[in-house]
Scaffold this motif. Structure first.
Motif, PDB file in Angstrom:
ATOM      1  N   MET A   1       0.895  -1.443   0.020  1.00 23.27           N
ATOM      2  CA  MET A   1      -0.073  -0.033  -0.024  1.00 23.27           C
ATOM      3  C   MET A   1       0.799   1.101  -0.021  1.00 23.27           C
ATOM      4  SD  MET A   1      -2.872   1.154   2.756  1.00 23.27           S
ATOM      5  CE  MET A   1      -3.559  -0.352   2.950  1.00 23.27           C
ATOM      6  N   ASP A   2       0.889   2.106  -1.046  1.00 23.26           N
ATOM      7  CA  ASP A   2       1.579   3.293  -0.834  1.00 23.26           C
ATOM      8  C   ASP A   2       1.022   4.373  -0.033  1.00 23.26           C
ATOM      9  OD1 ASP A   2      -0.743   4.221  -2.312  1.00 23.26           O
ATOM     10  OD2 ASP A   2       0.425   5.027  -3.827  1.00 23.26           O
ATOM     11  N   GLU A   3       1.552   5.537   0.192  1.00 22.98           N
ATOM     12  CA  GLU A   3       1.396   6.342   1.022  1.00 22.98           C
ATOM     13  C   GLU A   3       0.309   7.229   0.837  1.00 22.98           C
ATOM     14  OE1 GLU A   3       4.768   9.076   0.717  1.00 22.98           O
ATOM     15  OE2 GLU A   3       6.140   7.639   1.646  1.00 22.98           O
ATOM     16  N   LEU A   4      -0.218   7.388  -0.381  1.00 24.22           N
ATOM     17  CA  LEU A   4      -1.276   8.242  -0.821  1.00 24.22           C
ATOM     18  C   LEU A   4      -2.597   7.345  -0.554  1.00 24.22           C
ATOM     19  CD1 LEU A   4      -0.100  10.541  -3.779  1.00 24.22           C
ATOM     20  CD2 LEU A   4      -0.536  10.924  -1.485  1.00 24.22           C
ATOM     21  N   THR A   5      -2.531   6.049  -0.707  1.00 22.88           N
ATOM     22  CA  THR A   5      -3.656   4.944  -0.528  1.00 22.88           C
ATOM     23  C   THR A   5      -3.964   4.936   0.922  1.00 22.88           C
ATOM     24  OG1 THR A   5      -2.838   3.896  -2.462  1.00 22.88           O
ATOM     25  CG2 THR A   5      -4.693   2.836  -0.764  1.00 22.88           C
ATOM     26  N   PHE A   6      -3.027   4.994   1.852  1.00 26.98           N
ATOM     27  CA  PHE A   6      -2.922   4.592   3.219  1.00 26.98           C
ATOM     28  C   PHE A   6      -3.716   6.110   3.758  1.00 26.98           C
ATOM     29  CE2 PHE A   6      -1.255   5.998   7.335  1.00 26.98           C
ATOM     30  CZ  PHE A   6      -1.693   4.885   8.268  1.00 26.98           C
ATOM     31  N   MET A   7      -3.182   7.275   3.239  1.00 22.60           N
ATOM     32  CA  MET A   7      -3.707   8.617   3.878  1.00 22.60           C
ATOM     33  C   MET A   7      -5.046   8.681   3.370  1.00 22.60           C
ATOM     34  SD  MET A   7      -1.560   9.500   5.559  1.00 22.60           S
ATOM     35  CE  MET A   7      -2.341  11.194   6.217  1.00 22.60           C
ATOM     36  N   ASP A   8      -5.519   8.322   2.085  1.00 20.70           N
ATOM     37  CA  ASP A   8      -7.044   8.388   1.709  1.00 20.70           C
ATOM     38  C   ASP A   8      -7.872   7.470   2.562  1.00 20.70           C
ATOM     39  OD1 ASP A   8      -6.684  10.228  -0.296  1.00 20.70           O
ATOM     40  OD2 ASP A   8      -6.214   8.376  -1.752  1.00 20.70           O
ATOM     41  N   LYS A   9      -7.364   6.419   2.977  1.00 21.35           N
ATOM     42  CA  LYS A   9      -8.106   5.719   4.083  1.00 21.35           C
ATOM     43  C   LYS A   9      -8.375   6.222   5.471  1.00 21.35           C
ATOM     44  CE  LYS A   9      -7.328   1.183   1.706  1.00 21.35           C
ATOM     45  NZ  LYS A   9      -7.185  -0.295   1.938  1.00 21.35           N
ATOM     46  N   VAL A  10      -7.130   6.794   6.112  1.00 17.23           N
ATOM     47  CA  VAL A  10      -7.212   7.354   7.168  1.00 17.23           C
ATOM     48  C   VAL A  10      -8.183   8.680   7.152  1.00 17.23           C
ATOM     49  CG1 VAL A  10      -5.832   8.851   8.701  1.00 17.23           C
ATOM     50  CG2 VAL A  10      -4.941   6.763   7.873  1.00 17.23           C
ATOM     51  N   ARG A  11      -8.162   9.361   6.168  1.00 16.92           N
ATOM     52  CA  ARG A  11      -9.126  10.494   5.778  1.00 16.92           C
ATOM     53  C   ARG A  11     -10.440  10.047   5.590  1.00 16.92           C
ATOM     54  NH1 ARG A  11      -6.814  14.079   0.954  1.00 16.92           N
ATOM     55  NH2 ARG A  11      -8.441  15.720   1.834  1.00 16.92           N
TER      56      ARG A  11
END
Length: 82
Positions: A1-11
């Motif tokens: 999982m890349d950083e942006l996918t992770f951050m999208d899930k957190v958001r």
């Protein structure tokens, strides 16, 4: 999982939790002032976290687009005054 996918899930999780608290407050789940203050604090925290994540992502996107790095810690003699 890349950083942006992770951050999208957190958001998305933050937004979901925020919306749940707001919905509970609007539907009358608040029966005393302490509970109201607690829930209001949750809403503010979720908003703050969301804003911080957005700010961090904007900075990352700006750096990625420009593709430049500026080193301000130059060890060049040109910057040293004697």
């Amino acid at each position: 999982m890349d950083e942006l996918t992770f951050m999208d899930k957190v958001r998305k999780i933050i937004k979901m939790r925020h919306d749940d608290v707001v919905s509970a407050m609007a539907s009358g789940a608040v029966d005393n002032m302490e509970k109201y203050q607690y829930m209001l604090g949750q809403v503010r925290t979720y908003q703050y976290l969301s804003q911080e994540i957005s700010s961090l992502l904007q900075k990352k996107e700006q750096n990625d687009k420009s593709g430049t790095v500026i080193n301000i810690n130059s060890k060049s003699k040109d910057w040293v005054t004697e």
